[in-house]
Design a protein around this motif. Structure first.
Motif, PDB file in Angstrom:
ATOM      1  N   ARG A 143      -1.906 -12.438  -1.681  1.00  0.00           N
ATOM      2  CA  ARG A 143      -1.348 -11.273  -2.379  1.00  0.00           C
ATOM      3  C   ARG A 143      -1.398 -11.493  -3.891  1.00  0.00           C
ATOM      4  NH1 ARG A 143       0.591  -5.923  -1.378  1.00  0.00           N
ATOM      5  NH2 ARG A 143       0.752  -5.279  -3.532  1.00  0.00           N
ATOM      6  N   ARG A 152      -3.353  -2.865  -6.900  1.00  0.00           N
ATOM      7  CA  ARG A 152      -2.315  -2.985  -5.875  1.00  0.00           C
ATOM      8  C   ARG A 152      -2.620  -2.181  -4.621  1.00  0.00           C
ATOM      9  NH1 ARG A 152       1.635   1.054  -5.757  1.00  0.00           N
ATOM     10  NH2 ARG A 152       1.477   2.642  -7.374  1.00  0.00           N
ATOM     11  N   CYS A 155      -4.815  -4.384  -2.619  1.00  0.00           N
ATOM     12  CA  CYS A 155      -4.014  -5.520  -2.182  1.00  0.00           C
ATOM     13  C   CYS A 155      -3.081  -5.138  -1.037  1.00  0.00           C
ATOM     14  CB  CYS A 155      -3.212  -6.081  -3.352  1.00  0.00           C
ATOM     15  SG  CYS A 155      -4.239  -6.891  -4.586  1.00  0.00           S
ATOM     16  N   ASP A 156      -2.509  -3.937  -1.097  1.00  0.00           N
ATOM     17  CA  ASP A 156      -1.637  -3.465  -0.010  1.00  0.00           C
ATOM     18  C   ASP A 156      -2.417  -3.378   1.295  1.00  0.00           C
ATOM     19  OD1 ASP A 156       0.527  -3.259  -1.685  1.00  0.00           O
ATOM     20  OD2 ASP A 156       0.365  -1.093  -1.970  1.00  0.00           O
ATOM     21  N   ASP A 159      -3.269  -6.899   2.529  1.00  0.00           N
ATOM     22  CA  ASP A 159      -2.071  -7.573   3.024  1.00  0.00           C
ATOM     23  C   ASP A 159      -1.736  -7.097   4.433  1.00  0.00           C
ATOM     24  OD1 ASP A 159       0.200  -9.388   2.390  1.00  0.00           O
ATOM     25  OD2 ASP A 159       1.383  -7.585   2.710  1.00  0.00           O
TER      26      ASP A 159
END
Length: 225
Positions: A143, A152, A155-156, A159
């Motif tokens: 992350r 982000r 990345c979300d 993840d």
């Protein structure tokens, strides 16, 4: 007094950890009331937390019956790893574009130091075969590294895929007698390669990461002598 939104997040995090560790195995069924009684809280934040986990693909909603931990198949796992591969490769390709990477030295030193601490801890856990410790550090490492080189939203998504991949693979890995040799431990080498702007080494390590994940689906998991 703890705010409901905070309590909701705490319950969701605690249950996610239980699912990741395999203490709530695939197919486990429970109701809002059961979880509320277990944590000694009201039903509302529990219901909200369970809905959040369902939205992350970790739980299935069973109409009028409650919730069930989602069962990922080996085909699901392969598809998730391949999706992660495409997105992660694209993320690194964008970082090492023709106009050059964003210089790491422009970043807050504390950010890079944090990524490196996660890497060191993840490597130690992987080499010791400590799966419970590895999962937490591995998720935080990827992350934070993703935040360094990407955005982000990507990345979300990554993840979420990474959590789902762990949920599938943990029960298989726990049955493995030589666990330390089945866990990827290239975290430190990868952050070193990114820090020195070494695109070739970064690509090699990321490829190894992908191949290692896919190998878990191809090689039989053995237990016992």
């Amino acid at each position: 007094m703890i705010k409901r939104s905070t309590l909701r997040a705490q319950i969701a995090s605690a249950l996610r950890d239980e699912i990741l560790a395999g203490r709530l195995p695939a197919g486990s069924h429970f109701t809002v009331k059961e979880i509320a009684e277990q944590y000694g809280v009201s039903a509302t934040p529990v219901r909200e937390a369970l809905v959040d986990l369902a939205a992350q693909g970790l739980l299935d909603v069973e109409q009028h019956r409650g919730f069930r931990v989602h069962e990922f198949t080996i085909d699901d796992y392969r598809a998730m790893v391949k999706a992660r591969m495409v997105v992660l490769d694209g993320l690194f390709h964008g970082y090492f574009a023709d106009d050059g990477p964003v210089p790491m030295l422009t970043l807050d030193d504390a950010v890079l130091a944090s990524v490196r601490r996660r890497a060191e801890a993840a490597v130690r856990a992987a080499r010791a075969g400590d799966l419970d410790v590895l999962i937490g550090y591995d998720l935080r490492y990827w992350r934070e590294l993703g935040d360094v080189i990407g955005n982000r939203y990507i990345c979300d998504f990554l993840d979420r895929l990474r959590v789902q991949c762990w949920v599938f693979s943990v029960p298989c890995l726990r049955a493995e007698r030589d666990l330390a040799n089945r866990l990827w431990s290239g975290h430190r080498e990868l952050v070193d390669a990114v820090e020195r702007d070494d695109a070739e080494a970064t690509q090699r390590l990321v490829t190894d990461y992908h191949q290692h994940a896919l190998a878990l689906a191809e090689k039989p998991m053995r237990s016992g002598p």
